[in-house]
Design a protein around this motif. Sequence first.
Motif, mmCIF file in Angstrom:
data_model
loop_
_atom_site.group_PDB
_atom_site.id
_atom_site.type_symbol
_atom_site.label_atom_id
_atom_site.label_comp_id
_atom_site.label_asym_id
_atom_site.label_seq_id
_atom_site.Cartn_x
_atom_site.Cartn_y
_atom_site.Cartn_z
ATOM 1 N N LYS A 118 95.899 76.406 -21.833
ATOM 2 C CA LYS A 118 96.814 75.454 -21.196
ATOM 3 C C LYS A 118 96.305 75.127 -19.803
ATOM 4 C CE LYS A 118 100.749 73.293 -21.970
ATOM 5 N NZ LYS A 118 100.987 72.494 -23.185
ATOM 6 N N ASN B 221 96.795 77.262 -16.193
ATOM 7 C CA ASN B 221 97.063 78.684 -16.382
ATOM 8 C C ASN B 221 95.866 79.523 -15.946
ATOM 9 O OD1 ASN B 221 99.545 78.079 -17.390
ATOM 10 N ND2 ASN B 221 99.115 78.688 -19.497
ATOM 11 N N GLU C 226 99.367 83.866 -15.093
ATOM 12 C CA GLU C 226 100.051 83.681 -16.367
ATOM 13 C C GLU C 226 99.752 84.828 -17.328
ATOM 14 O OE1 GLU C 226 100.632 80.299 -14.167
ATOM 15 O OE2 GLU C 226 98.682 81.216 -14.640
ATOM 16 N N TYR D 49 102.962 78.044 -23.780
ATOM 17 C CA TYR D 49 102.593 78.685 -22.511
ATOM 18 C C TYR D 49 102.442 77.680 -21.375
ATOM 19 C CZ TYR D 49 101.679 82.548 -25.701
ATOM 20 O OH TYR D 49 101.809 83.508 -26.670
ATOM 21 N N GLY D 50 103.186 76.583 -21.475
ATOM 22 C CA GLY D 50 103.226 75.619 -20.379
ATOM 23 C C GLY D 50 104.445 75.831 -19.506
#
Length: 365
Positions: A50, A53, A57, A146-147
Motif C-alpha cells: 500500500k 506504508n 504500519e 491496510y490503507g
Amino acid sequence: MINVQFFPSKRIAFYMARLFLVRSFAVLAALVLILMTLDLLGESGKILAKPGNGDAELWRYVSLRVPMLIARFLPFSVLLGTLITLAALNQHSEIIAMKAAGISAHQIIAPLIVASVGVAAISFAFNERIVTRSAAALGAWEAVEYGPVPPQSRVSSNVWVRNGEDLIVARQVSGTGESMLLRGITIYRRASGTLENIVKAESGRRVPGGWRLSEAGDFVVDEGRTIRAPVYLYRSELEPDQFSLARVDPDEQDFGRLSQSIADLEVAGRPTAALEANLWHKFSGPLSAVLMPLLAAIAAFGLARSGHLFLRAIAGMGLGFAYFVADNFAIAMGNYGAYPPSLAAWGPFALFLLVGETVLIRTEE
C-alpha cells in the motif's frame, strides 16, 4: 497422618505456583514470538504494497495481532507450563517427598489450580478490554487493504445484505443510523431470479427514498455495457440497521455489546443461537486454563526412574489437545445450530473436568 488441608503448606503452595506461572508465561512468550514472526512474514508484503506504508504500519500490525495470539494460545501455554512444572518436580523426586509427607495428589495440584483461576480472570479481562478492540481495528484495517481507515466508530467489513431479490455487498460499513457510510458497494439487481444490473460505487449514504451512491457504474447485463454516473440513487426502503445487524462478529465485541447485538437481532426476528454460544464461550474459554493443571496432572505421578515419565507427559498433552479439539468442535456445532448454545459453550468444559478428575482419582487417590 493424612493432611486434610486444601493446600499442603504456604511455602510449598507459593513455590509451586511461582514455578507454574513463570513457565506458563515463558512458553506463551516463546509461542507468540514465533507465531508473530511467521505471521508478519506472510502479511508484510501486503502491508508494504500500500503506498505510504512503512515500518510504522508493520509495528501497528504487530500491536493489533499480538493480543489476538495471546488470547488464542494462553490456555495451550498453561497446559505446557503445567506439564513442564510437574514433570520437573517428578524428575527431581519432589513429588515423592510431598507424598511421603502425607500430601495428597489433589493438594499437590491445588496451588496450580488456584493460580490458573487468576490466569483465567486476567485472560477474561484482557479479552474484553483489549482483544475485542484489536480484532475490530484489525478487521477494519484489513477491509481497506491496510490503507487509511475512516475515523467513524463501529466499522465492519465485507457485509452482505439481501433487499428483496437484490443482493448488496459493502466492503466497509462505518457509523450507525442515518450517518452510516458504506464503502466499496456492489449491488446485484435481480428480477424473477434473473440478474439484470450490477451497480458498483465508491461510497453511499442514506437519503430520503433510498441510498445516494457516489462514483457509480451501472453494468446492464442484457446490453453488456456500463453506464457511469457521479451520483446514482438506489431507491429502496433498506434501513441502516440491516447493515449493522448483517454481520455481528463475536470476536470483535465484548460481552455487553454482544449481548445488546443479540437482543437487537431477536427483536428483528433473526436467529441468534450461534452468537449465544459464542457469548457464553467468552466465559468458558478463559476458564479452560483452570482445566489444564487437572488434565496435565498425570505427568506429576509415578516413578520417574521407571521410564514412564515421558509417556505420562504425552498422555497429559493428549488430554489437553483433546479438550481443544472438542471445544472447537462444539462451538462449530453451535454455530451450525446442531448444539444448544449452553451445551456448545460449557459441554467440553464439564466433560473434561470429569475426565481429568476421574484420571487423577483412579491413578493416585
